[in-house]
Design an enzyme around this catalytic site. Structure first.
Site: not given
Ligand code: 4NP
Length: 163
Positions: A13, A16, A18-20, A128
């Site tokens: 994602c 790294n 939340c989703r992944s 997201d």
């Molecule tokens: P993820 O979510 O891609 O599912 O891990 C996010 C976590 C952090 C950020 C963006 C998306 N960020 O911009 O810090």
């Protein structure tokens, strides 16, 4: 499956956190339940959260489902991943676009949008959840659980085919 002994899966994602990591955790659980031995990891296209544990909301929704992702640490995807893994699974189309740009020409991994594995959900994104609320993380968990189940099914069929 290329040269690996076990099928190796990398979920990717943006951050790294939340989703992944949720996809990694639920896929590890489902593969285990199916008696399928796998190597599984996750990474982000961005580098902001290198070394960080998953978001506390992701840890909580995983724990609600009997999965411990609290000891995972964020890392950024790298070109070598396209040789070390058999499948690189993108959570959304931005991730997929960034991964296509990073992917070496000689890459051996298959690069797939996660929901393209799920009947009736082709082209869909795992949204997201970072800037949303706790309910968003429940939706994320349900989404990545669907993708994990489709992938377990796919790998189970693939391992039968070579027996
Ligand atoms: P993820 O979510 O891609 O599912 O891990 C996010 C976590 C952090 C950020 C963006 C998306 N960020 O911009 O810090």
């Amino acid at each position: 499956m290329s040269s690996h002994i076990l099928p190796a899966i990398l979920f990717v994602c943006l951050g790294n956190i939340c989703r992944s990591p949720l996809a990694e955790g639920v896929f590890r659980q489902q593969a285990g339940n199916a008696g399928l031995a796998v190597n599984v990891d996750s990474a982000g296209t961005g580098g902001w959260h290198i070394g960080s544990p998953p978001d506390p909301r992701a840890i909580a929704v995983a724990a609600d489902n009997g999965i411990d992702i609290g000891r995972l640490a964020g890392r950024q995807v790298q070109p070598q991943d396209f040789f070390d893994f058999d499948y690189v699974i993108a959570m959304d189309t931005d991730n997929l676009k960034n991964l296509r740009q990073l992917r070496p020409l000689t890459a051996t991994a298959r690069l797939i949008l996660g929901f393209d594995l799920v009947a009736g959900r082709q082209g869909d994104a795992v949204a997201d959840p970072y800037y949303g609320d706790r309910a968003g993380f429940t939706q994320t968990f349900d989404d990545v659980a669907l993708i994990a189940a489709a992938l377990v099914q796919h790998l189970t069929n693939a391992s039968r085919a070579v027996r």
